[in-house]
Design a protein around this motif. Structure first.
Motif, PDB file in Angstrom:
ATOM      1  N   GLN A 301     -31.706  31.868  -6.218  1.00 52.61           N
ATOM      2  CA  GLN A 301     -30.777  32.964  -6.124  1.00 52.61           C
ATOM      3  C   GLN A 301     -30.120  33.247  -4.893  1.00 52.61           C
ATOM      4  N   PHE A 302     -30.992  32.922  -3.774  1.00 60.29           N
ATOM      5  CA  PHE A 302     -30.814  33.548  -2.516  1.00 60.29           C
ATOM      6  C   PHE A 302     -29.858  32.315  -1.809  1.00 60.29           C
ATOM      7  N   LEU A 303     -29.409  31.100  -2.491  1.00 64.79           N
ATOM      8  CA  LEU A 303     -28.470  30.379  -1.862  1.00 64.79           C
ATOM      9  C   LEU A 303     -27.376  30.700  -1.900  1.00 64.79           C
ATOM     10  N   PRO A 304     -26.516  30.163  -0.845  1.00 67.22           N
ATOM     11  CA  PRO A 304     -24.961  30.535  -1.252  1.00 67.22           C
ATOM     12  C   PRO A 304     -24.296  30.251  -2.723  1.00 67.22           C
ATOM     13  N   ASP A 305     -23.574  31.096  -3.026  1.00 65.38           N
ATOM     14  CA  ASP A 305     -22.820  30.651  -4.569  1.00 65.38           C
ATOM     15  C   ASP A 305     -22.484  29.178  -4.727  1.00 65.38           C
ATOM     16  N   LYS A 306     -21.788  28.835  -3.413  1.00 64.31           N
ATOM     17  CA  LYS A 306     -20.884  27.313  -3.434  1.00 64.31           C
ATOM     18  C   LYS A 306     -22.204  26.401  -3.623  1.00 64.31           C
ATOM     19  N   ILE A 307     -23.365  26.297  -2.941  1.00 62.93           N
ATOM     20  CA  ILE A 307     -24.430  25.696  -2.960  1.00 62.93           C
ATOM     21  C   ILE A 307     -24.875  25.573  -4.414  1.00 62.93           C
ATOM     22  N   GLN A 308     -25.223  26.940  -4.896  1.00 66.60           N
ATOM     23  CA  GLN A 308     -25.733  26.853  -6.350  1.00 66.60           C
ATOM     24  C   GLN A 308     -25.042  26.218  -7.248  1.00 66.60           C
ATOM     25  N   ARG A 309     -23.584  26.371  -7.032  1.00 69.19           N
ATOM     26  CA  ARG A 309     -22.647  25.475  -8.146  1.00 69.19           C
ATOM     27  C   ARG A 309     -22.853  23.802  -7.831  1.00 69.19           C
ATOM     28  N   THR A 310     -22.700  23.647  -6.727  1.00 66.66           N
ATOM     29  CA  THR A 310     -22.848  22.203  -6.358  1.00 66.66           C
ATOM     30  C   THR A 310     -24.298  21.499  -6.755  1.00 66.66           C
ATOM     31  N   ILE A 311     -25.139  22.231  -6.506  1.00 69.80           N
ATOM     32  CA  ILE A 311     -26.422  21.517  -7.155  1.00 69.80           C
ATOM     33  C   ILE A 311     -26.693  21.754  -8.675  1.00 69.80           C
ATOM     34  N   SER A 312     -26.106  22.771  -9.293  1.00 70.92           N
ATOM     35  CA  SER A 312     -26.220  22.741 -10.716  1.00 70.92           C
ATOM     36  C   SER A 312     -25.311  21.688 -11.137  1.00 70.92           C
ATOM     37  N   LYS A 313     -24.392  21.453 -10.746  1.00 68.36           N
ATOM     38  CA  LYS A 313     -23.534  20.348 -11.093  1.00 68.36           C
ATOM     39  C   LYS A 313     -24.222  18.894 -10.988  1.00 68.36           C
ATOM     40  N   SER A 314     -24.480  18.764  -9.944  1.00 66.23           N
ATOM     41  CA  SER A 314     -25.211  17.197  -9.539  1.00 66.23           C
ATOM     42  C   SER A 314     -26.531  17.015 -10.363  1.00 66.23           C
ATOM     43  N   CYS A 315     -27.134  18.269 -10.643  1.00 64.54           N
ATOM     44  CA  CYS A 315     -28.612  18.071 -11.430  1.00 64.54           C
ATOM     45  C   CYS A 315     -28.534  18.509 -12.956  1.00 64.54           C
ATOM     46  N   HIS A 316     -27.248  18.647 -13.324  1.00 59.89           N
ATOM     47  CA  HIS A 316     -26.693  18.919 -14.620  1.00 59.89           C
ATOM     48  C   HIS A 316     -27.494  20.016 -15.431  1.00 59.89           C
ATOM     49  N   PHE A 317     -27.331  21.326 -14.804  1.00 59.69           N
ATOM     50  CA  PHE A 317     -27.622  22.464 -15.613  1.00 59.69           C
ATOM     51  C   PHE A 317     -26.900  23.613 -15.204  1.00 59.69           C
ATOM     52  N   GLU A 318     -26.924  24.700 -15.928  1.00 58.41           N
ATOM     53  CA  GLU A 318     -26.170  25.924 -15.725  1.00 58.41           C
ATOM     54  C   GLU A 318     -27.044  26.890 -14.988  1.00 58.41           C
ATOM     55  N   VAL A 337     -31.819  20.697  -2.434  1.00 54.87           N
ATOM     56  CA  VAL A 337     -32.033  21.723  -1.318  1.00 54.87           C
ATOM     57  C   VAL A 337     -32.565  21.177  -0.135  1.00 54.87           C
ATOM     58  N   ALA A 338     -33.410  20.318  -0.089  1.00 50.90           N
ATOM     59  CA  ALA A 338     -33.993  19.715   1.176  1.00 50.90           C
ATOM     60  C   ALA A 338     -32.873  19.116   1.979  1.00 50.90           C
ATOM     61  N   ASP A 339     -32.063  18.141   1.325  1.00 51.23           N
ATOM     62  CA  ASP A 339     -31.190  17.479   2.051  1.00 51.23           C
ATOM     63  C   ASP A 339     -30.042  18.212   2.394  1.00 51.23           C
ATOM     64  N   ILE A 340     -29.765  19.507   2.005  1.00 56.40           N
ATOM     65  CA  ILE A 340     -28.703  20.384   2.331  1.00 56.40           C
ATOM     66  C   ILE A 340     -29.237  21.044   3.564  1.00 56.40           C
ATOM     67  N   LEU A 341     -30.541  21.387   3.807  1.00 56.52           N
ATOM     68  CA  LEU A 341     -31.053  21.984   4.623  1.00 56.52           C
ATOM     69  C   LEU A 341     -31.246  21.133   6.008  1.00 56.52           C
ATOM     70  N   TYR A 342     -31.481  19.798   5.725  1.00 56.12           N
ATOM     71  CA  TYR A 342     -31.703  19.046   6.643  1.00 56.12           C
ATOM     72  C   TYR A 342     -29.952  18.602   7.319  1.00 56.12           C
ATOM     73  N   ALA A 343     -29.348  18.271   6.379  1.00 57.37           N
ATOM     74  CA  ALA A 343     -27.846  18.034   6.826  1.00 57.37           C
ATOM     75  C   ALA A 343     -27.193  19.213   7.752  1.00 57.37           C
ATOM     76  N   THR A 344     -27.594  20.329   7.256  1.00 61.08           N
ATOM     77  CA  THR A 344     -27.070  21.599   7.835  1.00 61.08           C
ATOM     78  C   THR A 344     -27.641  21.722   9.406  1.00 61.08           C
ATOM     79  N   ARG A 345     -28.747  21.528   9.613  1.00 60.35           N
ATOM     80  CA  ARG A 345     -29.550  21.453  10.910  1.00 60.35           C
ATOM     81  C   ARG A 345     -28.918  20.485  11.640  1.00 60.35           C
ATOM     82  N   ASN A 346     -28.720  19.182  11.212  1.00 60.21           N
ATOM     83  CA  ASN A 346     -28.177  18.074  11.962  1.00 60.21           C
ATOM     84  C   ASN A 346     -26.882  18.414  12.284  1.00 60.21           C
ATOM     85  N   SER A 347     -26.086  19.083  11.452  1.00 62.31           N
ATOM     86  CA  SER A 347     -24.483  19.377  11.776  1.00 62.31           C
ATOM     87  C   SER A 347     -24.412  20.337  13.016  1.00 62.31           C
ATOM     88  N   ILE A 348     -25.585  21.411  12.973  1.00 63.77           N
ATOM     89  CA  ILE A 348     -25.737  22.323  14.026  1.00 63.77           C
ATOM     90  C   ILE A 348     -25.849  21.672  15.376  1.00 63.77           C
TER      91      ILE A 348
END
Length: 395
Positions: A301-318, A337-348
């Motif tokens: 619930q603490f993830l950004p809404d956009k990321i929540q929606r992206t993960i729910s779509k890729s993992c097929h759940f509401e 989530v782990a991939d997002i955290l790592y990619a965000t770290r690298n982008s910075i």
């Protein structure tokens, strides 16, 4: 406690010692029997109205002036009292944090304004200048420890202080850390007047990553804050991977009692070793922590809404059905989530180089919310660490 015929001579003797050895200005009026407070006339002090100390506190603070110690430009010890300067935005502290008392078998700790011991050392050593707004005592807020035993250990004392500071930072969202002489904070408006006693059972064992956490909270730029918080994942991950691998290896070795020691069995040992080596790679650090230490269902619930929606779509759940997911889907969510955290770290980290976006990075406008997720994740890691046996508990 008041000034009495029994203690007035001792009080005057100690005042004279302060005048002679700590550059405190002599009182214009003598101490009288029946007085409840002792005024300390610090040099170049603008806020003299708050430089009165109760008779009891004065006697406590001046118990062992001959052996007063200054430690690392941040602490003063006299007798069984220690005062350690803290760095904190006083406005936020006074409005968000109630009066706190931390108590264990060894320590009684509270936070005080106008710390007496800090003030007399600043006075003695000339650490003040009214023209530059550097005042002797009113500049400071300090952790005050009353030692309950004769035992002293600087390392343990600092660990306990930092543990208490972490409790304040995580509980009330106020960055706070050990400070040093010559700090200035503006004090205004109403103050929180609640008193809460914190027992030792509520404190999480200190580890060095708590310093990263507090530093992170004090940073305003969201990308730099994120990197500080991500360092905590990097701090814990190797130990998490080692613990997981050891447990798997122990289970495999336990099976020797009931299975044959053939080439297939030995090959499985090699596979465990390879899995451990993979888990130590940068890309796997966040995944190892999320898999072993974190309830992603609660933190989702603490993830950004956009990321929540992206993960729910890729993992097929509401999103609203996150609590009903199967173990397989939850594992997939952790990986995302782990991939997002790592990619965000690298982008910075690689922002100024030829970094190629993967599509997993958190959008810049959502970094603030992602940091809220990271703050909660880090607090869970500190709790997890506190539950571990000594062989796996990080300091």
């Amino acid at each position: 406690m008041k000034v009495t015929t029994e203690n007035i001579e001792l009080i005057n003797k100690r005042l004279e010692y302060l005048y002679d050895n700590f550059n405190i200005n002599p009182l214009s009026e003598e101490v009288k029997i029946g007085d409840e407070d002792i005024f300390i006339d610090f040099p170049d002090e603008w806020d003299e109205d708050n430089c009165y100390y109760s008779v009891g506190d004065f006697l406590l603070y001046t118990e062992d002036m001959n052996n007063i110690q200054v430690i690392d430009n941040h602490s003063v010890i006299a007798g069984n009292i220690r005062q350690t300067i803290i760095s904190v935005d006083e406005y936020y502290y006074d409005h968000l944090v109630p009066d706190l008392i931390f108590e264990t078998d060894k320590y009684f700790l509270r936070i005080v304004k106008y710390p007496f011991l800090i003030g007399i050392i600043a006075s003695r050593d000339g650490i003040y200048n009214e023209n530059f707004g550097a005042y002797t005592c009113s500049d400071y807020k300090a952790i005050e420890i009353i030692y309950k035993t004769e035992e002293r250990c600087e390392e343990y004392d600092i660990e306990f202080i930092k543990t208490c500071l972490y409790h304040i930072a995580s509980k009330y969202g106020v960055p706070i850390s050990i400070g040093e002489f010559r700090s200035w904070n503006d004090i205004t408006d109403e103050e929180n007047d609640y008193v809460i006693t914190v027992s030792s059972s509520e404190l999480i064992p200190y580890c060095r990553a708590m310093d990263y956490y507090i530093q992170g909270l004090s940073i305003e730029k969201e990308d730099i804050k994120y990197l500080h918080l991500y360092k905590i994942i990097e701090y814990f991950s190797p130990t998490v991977s080692k613990k997981t691998s050891y447990e798997q290896l122990n289970k495999r070795l336990d099976a020797l009692q009931v299975v044959e020691r053939d080439s297939e069995y030995l090959e499985s040992i090699f596979k465990l070793t390879k899995q451990y080596e993979v888990s130590l790679k940068d890309k796997e650090l966040a995944n190892a922590v999320l898999n072993e230490c974190i309830d992603i269902v609660s933190l989702f619930q603490f993830l950004p809404d956009k990321i929540q929606r992206t993960i729910s779509k890729s993992c097929h759940f509401e999103v609203k059905k996150i609590t009903t997911l199967s173990p397989t889907t939850i594992e997939a969510v952790k990986r995302e989530v782990a991939d997002i955290l790592y990619a965000t770290r690298n982008s910075i980290v690689h922002a100024k180089s030829n970094y190629i976006l993967t599509g997993k990075e958190c959008p810049e406008e959502d970094l603030g919310q992602l940091n809220e997720f990271m703050i909660n994740l880090c607090e869970c890691l500190f709790i997890w660490n506190g539950r571990q046996s000594k062989e796996y508990q990080l300091k």
